[in-house]
Design a protein around this motif. Structure first.
Motif, PDB file in Angstrom:
ATOM      1  N   ARG A 225       7.406  -9.494   3.889  1.00  0.00           N
ATOM      2  CA  ARG A 225       7.894  -9.274   2.524  1.00  0.00           C
ATOM      3  C   ARG A 225       8.080  -7.787   2.213  1.00  0.00           C
ATOM      4  NH1 ARG A 225       7.414 -13.369  -1.700  1.00  0.00           N
ATOM      5  NH2 ARG A 225       7.498 -15.351  -0.581  1.00  0.00           N
ATOM      6  N   PHE A 226       7.358  -6.922   2.931  1.00  0.00           N
ATOM      7  CA  PHE A 226       7.304  -5.511   2.559  1.00  0.00           C
ATOM      8  C   PHE A 226       8.045  -4.600   3.534  1.00  0.00           C
ATOM      9  CE2 PHE A 226       3.606  -7.821   1.036  1.00  0.00           C
ATOM     10  CZ  PHE A 226       3.783  -7.673  -0.331  1.00  0.00           C
ATOM     11  N   ARG A 227       8.562  -5.169   4.611  1.00  0.00           N
ATOM     12  CA  ARG A 227       9.472  -4.493   5.528  1.00  0.00           C
ATOM     13  C   ARG A 227       8.941  -3.136   6.035  1.00  0.00           C
ATOM     14  NH1 ARG A 227      14.304  -6.823   5.495  1.00  0.00           N
ATOM     15  NH2 ARG A 227      15.460  -4.912   5.914  1.00  0.00           N
ATOM     16  N   PRO A 228       7.680  -3.097   6.537  1.00  0.00           N
ATOM     17  CA  PRO A 228       7.164  -1.826   7.071  1.00  0.00           C
ATOM     18  C   PRO A 228       7.667  -1.585   8.491  1.00  0.00           C
ATOM     19  CG  PRO A 228       5.510  -3.510   7.318  1.00  0.00           C
ATOM     20  CD  PRO A 228       6.681  -4.175   6.631  1.00  0.00           C
ATOM     21  N   ASN A 229       7.709  -0.321   8.878  1.00  0.00           N
ATOM     22  CA  ASN A 229       8.027   0.032  10.260  1.00  0.00           C
ATOM     23  C   ASN A 229       6.781   0.014  11.136  1.00  0.00           C
ATOM     24  OD1 ASN A 229       9.974   2.153   8.514  1.00  0.00           O
ATOM     25  ND2 ASN A 229      10.991   0.882  10.030  1.00  0.00           N
ATOM     26  N   ILE A 230       5.688   0.532  10.580  1.00  0.00           N
ATOM     27  CA  ILE A 230       4.440   0.648  11.348  1.00  0.00           C
ATOM     28  C   ILE A 230       3.321  -0.030  10.565  1.00  0.00           C
ATOM     29  CG2 ILE A 230       2.783   2.238  12.398  1.00  0.00           C
ATOM     30  CD1 ILE A 230       5.063   4.305  12.537  1.00  0.00           C
ATOM     31  N   VAL A 231       2.705  -1.035  11.183  1.00  0.00           N
ATOM     32  CA  VAL A 231       1.575  -1.733  10.572  1.00  0.00           C
ATOM     33  C   VAL A 231       0.317  -1.344  11.341  1.00  0.00           C
ATOM     34  CG1 VAL A 231       0.570  -3.961   9.976  1.00  0.00           C
ATOM     35  CG2 VAL A 231       3.055  -3.636   9.863  1.00  0.00           C
ATOM     36  N   ILE A 232      -0.731  -1.025  10.608  1.00  0.00           N
ATOM     37  CA  ILE A 232      -1.976  -0.545  11.213  1.00  0.00           C
ATOM     38  C   ILE A 232      -3.117  -1.478  10.811  1.00  0.00           C
ATOM     39  CG2 ILE A 232      -3.626   1.383  11.246  1.00  0.00           C
ATOM     40  CD1 ILE A 232      -1.115   3.177  10.667  1.00  0.00           C
ATOM     41  N   ILE A 266      12.706  -7.008  -4.295  1.00  0.00           N
ATOM     42  CA  ILE A 266      12.886  -7.483  -2.918  1.00  0.00           C
ATOM     43  C   ILE A 266      11.614  -8.155  -2.400  1.00  0.00           C
ATOM     44  CG2 ILE A 266      13.185  -6.712  -0.519  1.00  0.00           C
ATOM     45  CD1 ILE A 266      15.349  -4.871  -1.395  1.00  0.00           C
ATOM     46  N   THR A 267      10.457  -7.713  -2.879  1.00  0.00           N
ATOM     47  CA  THR A 267       9.200  -8.312  -2.417  1.00  0.00           C
ATOM     48  C   THR A 267       9.070  -9.776  -2.834  1.00  0.00           C
ATOM     49  OG1 THR A 267       8.020  -7.577  -4.407  1.00  0.00           O
ATOM     50  CG2 THR A 267       8.028  -6.088  -2.513  1.00  0.00           C
ATOM     51  N   THR A 268       9.862 -10.202  -3.811  1.00  0.00           N
ATOM     52  CA  THR A 268       9.778 -11.595  -4.290  1.00  0.00           C
ATOM     53  C   THR A 268      10.667 -12.542  -3.485  1.00  0.00           C
ATOM     54  OG1 THR A 268      11.589 -11.426  -5.913  1.00  0.00           O
ATOM     55  CG2 THR A 268       9.395 -10.696  -6.613  1.00  0.00           C
TER      56      THR A 268
END
Length: 653
Positions: A225-232, A266-268
């Protein structure tokens, strides 16, 4: 020893300060990295080749300054735009969430439900004639059009006419992030860039932050939903990423954290259905948890980042962070450096203030040089123009209602343009805008209407040539072509229109023997060179004083006529402001040709080749070849309405 100008002293001081600042910054960063602590491990890497379409999860990628690069595809380097270049996203078309992307060899594969597969080259050769001006929020940038097949595919799936796909090629302009307006302050530095992302080239988010959000939701959401490039994963606490100043991934890539990411509608959107959540979740819950007065009404979730040092990153890499709080908790250790830093910040502020002051002073040095007495626009290149009392000074020419100067051109069957140089009778073709139509009228032939706007399809876009510039345009149909062929007695003619979605001429690429003063981004449709031509009444009066038979201003086809200044004073101006807003940049003198010898009322050439011969007798200059100069080519820097009667102010060269 001669006295050094004050400006040179100030400039030298600022340059010295900037050098010291960079050296100090390098030492400070080295000290800070010694204090980095492990904050987690990379658990996801995502690349979103097409802005607002579904991304690609990968095991490794290269952190480049313009975004995460996987193979030959980089994050958000493709974008869907409307015909006017404005970007579109899931905010307007939630179905974009269903568009899947994949990388196969040298191609970007695009798929969606009930659609054939679209294949786009990953590294197309840059064609400047297909580069168009696009807009991402408040910033304009360049994008290379990906062709009619891609446009048709996206128009069909999104069920909207006129959208195009553009690509941010390596050798075209990219967005300067320091120019992005942000209410809470913009923490980028010169050199920070991005292709088509909303703001920065990277978005970083922790799994712990998502877990904290999901604890407050009735229905859990995924990271997608949040379209991150890097998840930690493995960070000490939820939202810990907000406190990081710099991040180093496995002693390779170093990212500089900018600010917290503000979230929107967009998150919805459910990425699996392409539909908005009826309860506007998780946005409403985020608003309850993560809104802060200094950041406005949008909730914050995740962190915007840019790359300080490029490097390869992989899932499983260790992540180390330098905490923003370190500079406060360890203040005694940095007291001297902090003092120096404060001084350097002051120098930087002074530097920008000096630049702004210099620019403002230049504009303040403008002097009134006259008044606008005529405004003319010529919808069809080389046909008769229309005199108006007001118009919009737009980047592509004077715009009146829905018609723009020289946005139509007559071509032969091979696409080569024609003008009064070959067919002097074109001077008799009158143009008029009636409602949504452009009306062409000429002696002895029934008038014809041509729509001011036509759909752009695979079937009606053709190639054409104006001088050395090759470009695409929309064919206005057989009837218009037959009308022109009949009147000009030349078979095979066509009328073409410069549709907003098609590439423009980058006039900075035009070859001129005396040098081309245009800048990248200066564009035009079908003009010989620039989008505007200015002439003063004083210049025409001087010419007519040398002619046996005076000529009118329409021999020279200017857009803007100015009274109240000496003859040829327009060639001494570098910038011109008309009215309160519109600012034009003067490029160079306009070299004149035999078109000036065509008598507009007769559509015939003057038997004595006047006024061209007289112009040649006193307006030729060695640096500009054998053609005489009359008037000034110009482009626009600041759009604005211009009117007859407006005062004209100029900055002299």
């Amino acid at each position: 020893m001669s006295e050094i100008p004050q400006e040179a002293v100030i400039f030298a001081t600022l340059v010295g300060g900037a050098v010291v600042k960079m050296l100090f910054g390098a030492v400070t960063r080295k000290n800070r990295r010694r204090k980095m602590v492990k904050v987690g491990t990379v658990s996801e890497l995502n690349c979103y080749p097409i802005k607002s379409c579904r991304g690609i999860s990968v095991q490794e990628g290269m952190c480049t300054r313009l975004g995460l690069k996987v193979g030959k595809a980089a994050d958000r380097h493709w974008m869907v735009v409307r015909s006017n270049g404005d970007f579109v996203t899931q905010r307007q078309f939630s179905r974009m969430a269903l568009i899947q992307t994949a990388i196969e060899g040298n191609e970007l594969i695009v798929d969606a439900p009930d659609m054939p597969t679209l294949k786009l080259p990953l590294n197309p050769i840059t064609d400047r004639w297909h580069v168009m001006i696009c807009r991402v929020w408040d910033l304009r940038t360049e994008g290379m059009d990906c062709g009619d097949d891609a446009a048709y595919w996206f128009s069909t799936f999104l069920k909207v006419e006129g959208v195009r796909m553009v690509y941010s090629a390596p050798d075209i302009d990219h967005r300067d992030l320091t120019k992005v307006p942000k209410p809470m302050g913009n923490f980028t530095v010169p050199g920070d860039q991005a292709a088509f992302s909303d703001f920065s080239a990277y978005f970083v988010l922790t799994e712990e932050s998502l877990a904290a959000l999901n604890e407050n939701l009735a229905e859990k959401v995924t990271m997608e939903r949040f379209r991150p490039n890097i998840v930690i994963t493995g960070s000490p606490a939820a939202f810990d990423e907000d406190d990081w100043g710099e991040v180093e991934i496995e002693e390779s890539a170093i990212l500089r954290m900018l600010d917290r990411g503000s979230r929107c509608v967009i998150t919805t959107i459910n990425p699996d259905t392409g539909e908005k959540d009826p309860n506007s979740q998780p946005l409403e819950t985020l608003k309850a948890m993560r809104c802060f007065p200094e950041y406005g009404s949008s909730p914050l979730f995740g962190v915007n980042a840019t790359v300080e040092t490029e490097g390869k990153v992989r899932v499983g890499d260790a992540v180390y962070a330098f905490m923003k709080s370190y500079i406060h908790t360890k203040m005694p250790e940095f007291s001297t450096e902090f003092t120096v830093l404060a001084a350097l910040v002051a120098v930087t502020v002074a530097k920008f203030a000096f630049a702004a002051m210099t620019k403002n002073n230049r504009r303040n040095n403008m002097v009134k040089v006259g008044t606008v007495t005529q405004l003319n626009y010529y919808p069809v290149k080389s046909c008769r123009g229309i005199t108006v009392n007001s118009g919009l000074g737009s980047p592509l020419g004077l715009k009146v209602e829905n018609a723009v100067d020289r946005h139509w051109v007559v071509v032969r069957s091979n696409g080569d343009f024609i003008t009064q140089r070959q067919f002097s009778k074109m001077a008799l073709i009158q143009t008029e805008v009636r409602g949504n139509d452009l009306v062409l009228n000429a002696p002895g032939i029934t008038p014809i209407k041509v729509p001011l706007s036509l759909p752009v399809t695979n079937g009606n876009v053709v190639n054409c040539r104006v001088w050395e510039n090759r470009l695409k345009a929309v064919d206005c149909g057989k009837e218009a072509g037959l009308w022109l062929s009949t009147f000009l007695q030349e078979p095979g003619l066509r009328l073409l229109w410069a549709a907003p979605s098609l590439p423009r001429v980058d006039i900075s690429k035009t070859k001129k023997p005396w040098g081309n003063p245009a800048l990248p981004g200066d564009q035009a449709a079908f003009t010989d060179f620039s989008a505007y031509l200015m002439i003063s009444e004083g210049s025409l009066c001087d010419l007519n004083g040398r002619l046996k038979q005076p000529v009118s201003m329409n021999r020279f086809r200017p857009n803007i006529v100015i009274a109240g200044c000496p003859a040829f004073d327009e060639n001494n101006w570098s910038e011109v402001r008309i009215g309160d807003k519109a600012i034009f940049r003067i490029l160079d003198p306009c070299d004149r040709c035999l078109l000036t010898t065509v008598i507009p009322e007769k559509g015939e050439r003057d038997a004595a080749s006047e006024p061209l011969n007289t112009l040649k007798s006193y307006r030729c200059f060695p640096n500009y070849g054998t053609s005489p100069l009359f008037g000034a080519n110009a482009t626009i820097d600041v759009e604005g309405v211009v009117k007859v009667g407006d005062p004209v102010y100029a900055l002299r060269k």
